[in-house]
Design an enzyme around this catalytic site. Sequence first.
Site, PDB file in Angstrom:
ATOM      1  N   HIS A  81      25.901  32.295 -34.592  1.00 22.16           N
ATOM      2  CA  HIS A  81      26.565  33.360 -33.826  1.00 22.16           C
ATOM      3  C   HIS A  81      27.039  34.462 -34.762  1.00 22.16           C
ATOM      4  O   HIS A  81      27.776  34.217 -35.724  1.00 22.16           O
ATOM      5  CB  HIS A  81      27.740  32.773 -33.030  1.00 22.16           C
ATOM      6  CG  HIS A  81      27.266  31.857 -31.948  1.00 22.16           C
ATOM      7  ND1 HIS A  81      27.883  30.681 -31.625  1.00 22.16           N
ATOM      8  CD2 HIS A  81      26.193  31.978 -31.114  1.00 22.16           C
ATOM      9  CE1 HIS A  81      27.215  30.098 -30.632  1.00 22.16           C
ATOM     10  NE2 HIS A  81      26.183  30.867 -30.312  1.00 22.16           N
ATOM     11  N   ALA A  82      26.636  35.699 -34.423  1.00 24.05           N
ATOM     12  CA  ALA A  82      26.794  36.833 -35.324  1.00 24.05           C
ATOM     13  C   ALA A  82      28.230  37.060 -35.783  1.00 24.05           C
ATOM     14  O   ALA A  82      28.496  37.270 -36.962  1.00 24.05           O
ATOM     15  CB  ALA A  82      26.276  38.068 -34.599  1.00 24.05           C
ATOM     16  N   ARG A 114      27.569  38.408 -30.439  1.00 20.25           N
ATOM     17  CA  ARG A 114      27.385  36.951 -30.574  1.00 20.25           C
ATOM     18  C   ARG A 114      25.913  36.537 -30.763  1.00 20.25           C
ATOM     19  O   ARG A 114      25.582  35.711 -31.589  1.00 20.25           O
ATOM     20  CB  ARG A 114      27.925  36.277 -29.308  1.00 20.25           C
ATOM     21  CG  ARG A 114      27.605  34.800 -29.163  1.00 20.25           C
ATOM     22  CD  ARG A 114      28.143  34.277 -27.839  1.00 20.25           C
ATOM     23  NE  ARG A 114      27.684  32.931 -27.544  1.00 20.25           N
ATOM     24  CZ  ARG A 114      28.358  31.821 -27.845  1.00 20.25           C
ATOM     25  NH1 ARG A 114      29.502  31.898 -28.473  1.00 20.25           N
ATOM     26  NH2 ARG A 114      27.881  30.640 -27.524  1.00 20.25           N
ATOM     27  N   ASN A 124      22.270  29.305 -30.032  1.00 22.77           N
ATOM     28  CA  ASN A 124      22.792  27.945 -29.847  1.00 22.77           C
ATOM     29  C   ASN A 124      22.662  27.440 -28.412  1.00 22.77           C
ATOM     30  O   ASN A 124      23.378  26.537 -27.990  1.00 22.77           O
ATOM     31  CB  ASN A 124      24.244  27.866 -30.319  1.00 22.77           C
ATOM     32  CG  ASN A 124      24.616  26.469 -30.805  1.00 22.77           C
ATOM     33  OD1 ASN A 124      23.766  25.743 -31.309  1.00 22.77           O
ATOM     34  ND2 ASN A 124      25.874  26.088 -30.625  1.00 22.77           N
ATOM     35  N   ARG A 125      21.711  28.014 -27.671  1.00 21.38           N
ATOM     36  CA  ARG A 125      21.311  27.494 -26.352  1.00 21.38           C
ATOM     37  C   ARG A 125      19.795  27.413 -26.253  1.00 21.38           C
ATOM     38  O   ARG A 125      19.267  27.160 -25.184  1.00 21.38           O
ATOM     39  CB  ARG A 125      21.788  28.427 -25.218  1.00 21.38           C
ATOM     40  CG  ARG A 125      23.265  28.678 -25.163  1.00 21.38           C
ATOM     41  CD  ARG A 125      24.059  27.453 -24.768  1.00 21.38           C
ATOM     42  NE  ARG A 125      25.478  27.780 -24.706  1.00 21.38           N
ATOM     43  CZ  ARG A 125      26.313  27.711 -25.740  1.00 21.38           C
ATOM     44  NH1 ARG A 125      25.855  27.300 -26.920  1.00 21.38           N
ATOM     45  NH2 ARG A 125      27.588  28.044 -25.612  1.00 21.38           N
ATOM     46  N   HIS A 143      30.396  26.893 -37.216  1.00 21.66           N
ATOM     47  CA  HIS A 143      30.716  27.948 -36.246  1.00 21.66           C
ATOM     48  C   HIS A 143      32.184  28.288 -36.420  1.00 21.66           C
ATOM     49  O   HIS A 143      32.900  27.678 -37.203  1.00 21.66           O
ATOM     50  CB  HIS A 143      30.492  27.443 -34.816  1.00 21.66           C
ATOM     51  CG  HIS A 143      29.058  27.345 -34.408  1.00 21.66           C
ATOM     52  ND1 HIS A 143      28.467  28.229 -33.535  1.00 21.66           N
ATOM     53  CD2 HIS A 143      28.082  26.473 -34.754  1.00 21.66           C
ATOM     54  CE1 HIS A 143      27.198  27.895 -33.355  1.00 21.66           C
ATOM     55  NE2 HIS A 143      26.938  26.825 -34.084  1.00 21.66           N
ATOM     56  N   SER A 144      32.650  29.274 -35.654  1.00 22.99           N
ATOM     57  CA  SER A 144      34.090  29.487 -35.523  1.00 22.99           C
ATOM     58  C   SER A 144      34.329  29.999 -34.105  1.00 22.99           C
ATOM     59  O   SER A 144      33.389  30.448 -33.461  1.00 22.99           O
ATOM     60  CB  SER A 144      34.596  30.513 -36.544  1.00 22.99           C
ATOM     61  OG  SER A 144      34.222  31.830 -36.186  1.00 22.99           O
ATOM     62  N   GLU A 151      33.771  23.792 -35.923  1.00 19.97           N
ATOM     63  CA  GLU A 151      34.369  25.080 -35.573  1.00 19.97           C
ATOM     64  C   GLU A 151      35.497  25.317 -36.570  1.00 19.97           C
ATOM     65  O   GLU A 151      36.476  24.569 -36.609  1.00 19.97           O
ATOM     66  CB  GLU A 151      34.936  25.051 -34.145  1.00 19.97           C
ATOM     67  CG  GLU A 151      33.891  24.802 -33.065  1.00 19.97           C
ATOM     68  CD  GLU A 151      33.152  26.058 -32.619  1.00 19.97           C
ATOM     69  OE1 GLU A 151      33.385  27.146 -33.185  1.00 19.97           O
ATOM     70  OE2 GLU A 151      32.335  25.938 -31.695  1.00 19.97           O
TER      71      GLU A 151
HETATM   72  O1  0X9 Z   1      29.395  27.709 -27.647  1.00 16.41           O
HETATM   73  C1  0X9 Z   1      28.940  27.345 -28.744  1.00 16.41           C
HETATM   74  O2  0X9 Z   1      27.764  27.470 -29.043  1.00 16.41           O
HETATM   75  C2  0X9 Z   1      29.895  26.735 -29.769  1.00 16.41           C
HETATM   76  N1  0X9 Z   1      31.168  27.397 -29.753  1.00 16.41           N
HETATM   77  S1  0X9 Z   1      31.289  28.940 -30.301  1.00 16.41           S
HETATM   78  O3  0X9 Z   1      32.632  29.416 -30.025  1.00 16.41           O
HETATM   79  N2  0X9 Z   1      31.118  28.938 -31.866  1.00 16.41           N
HETATM   80  O4  0X9 Z   1      30.271  29.732 -29.693  1.00 16.41           O
HETATM   81  C3  0X9 Z   1      30.111  25.269 -29.424  1.00 16.41           C
HETATM   82  C4  0X9 Z   1      28.880  24.461 -29.386  1.00 16.41           C
HETATM   83  C5  0X9 Z   1      29.188  23.036 -29.164  1.00 16.41           C
HETATM   84  N3  0X9 Z   1      28.504  22.508 -28.040  1.00 16.41           N
HETATM   85  C6  0X9 Z   1      29.073  22.376 -26.809  1.00 16.41           C
HETATM   86  N4  0X9 Z   1      30.286  22.794 -26.554  1.00 16.41           N
HETATM   87  N5  0X9 Z   1      28.370  21.787 -25.898  1.00 16.41           N
HETATM   88 ZN    ZN Z   2      29.419  29.799 -32.600  1.00  9.01          ZN
END
Ligand code: 0X9
Ligand code: ZN
Length: 387
Positions: A134-135, A191, A207-208, A261-262, A337
């Site tokens: 994430h940027a 992001r 991250n999806r 991540h953060s 995180e």
């Molecule tokens: O949303 C995300 O990809 C991560 N949090 S962030 O604030 N860095 O964007 C968390 C990913 C962990 N996976 C799940 N919560 N399922």
């Molecule tokens: Zn992230």
Amino acid sequence: MELIVEVRSDDPTRPLSNLLRIPLGLDVWEANADRLVLRADEAPIDRIRKMGYQIQQIVPVEAHLSTFATEVSREGYHSAQSLEDDMRQLAESRPDLAALHEIGRSVEGRPIWALQLGERQAGTRKLLFMGCHHAREWIAVEVPFLLARELIEQADTPEMSRRLTQGQFWIVPMVNPDGHEFSRTDNRLWRKNRRRNPDGSIGVDPNRNYGYMWGTLDIPTSSHVPSDETYVGPRAFSEPETRAVRDLVAIQKFAGLITYHSFSQLVLYPWGYTAEEIKDPVDRATLSELARGMSECICQVHGKLYTPQPSSQLYPTAGDTTDWTYGEYGIPSFTIELRPKTVEEGGFILPASAIRPTWEENRPAVFYLVDRLLEAPARAEAAVPSV
Ligand code: 0X9
Ligand code: ZN
């Protein structure tokens, strides 16, 4: 006007988790049992209020930016170019130990760099550390970079030399260089990556976009709407950034990984796509124990609590990195995180003065994981989880 707001509910028939099931185009910054922090326009915020939730404005986004995104807040953080220069310099300082690899290119053609460190003999256990899917999460570049620097600078101490002989380390501090660059030059809160979507919006959430249970959820935290912050993309691995990681993982067969991540200070482990626990009892115990162990290591340094928990307890997502690496390959996989804990402390905009203490507290945690994974008995070939 865009606002950062806190949402609470005192009505047990209206839990906060319900809000994360309605398509409102929210950017979820914090998700706790008793408080959600969202960035959103006034219209969706009004709708949430009308649904009966308590809303408290924390700050308008503009004011948050003028407080935290100051000129000095940039100093001390890498750009894509300065990271490349520093990684190259590290590699050149110890050619006996290190090699720099381009593992792929981003949508806009920027190289994605990996530093390979340590023993190169076949059969050596390999570990992967990544940052910056994430940027806007700049601290997530610095922690894996400082890990690489530490491994090289301390390589001749007995402890580090043991690790570098027993294991092989792959470090990819910036998976999303286009997004990171855009967050430096145009929009500090960007992001996603910089994919042009057919509807004219920009960005897929890297991250999806991984291929385990990809696309099985369509909710605000894992969305099929291209303009949303958590857009899953048109298909699994549609993005060159996630394909670069996919191909590296397919070839190297890692024995463990952390993706940084953060923010929120959490140590997360699968699953993210379901609230069900990992079925395999050994894996379930191992992952939660390692997460707890890392959390304890972190706390001992500066007293910061990074809560260990399954990812879905934060919020559900499908197609995240660790669901894929664990689900597809059985790799013990963690999302950390980093600092800070709350938006009031800056959220994604962490002052550069916090880089060093964040690394100091994460250092023993990462080496705890490394040592545990390097000394663990070999996993059976068929260790892929039965789900
Ligand atoms: O949303 C995300 O990809 C991560 N949090 S962030 O604030 N860095 O964007 C968390 C990913 C962990 N996976 C799940 N919560 N399922
Ligand atoms: Zn992230």
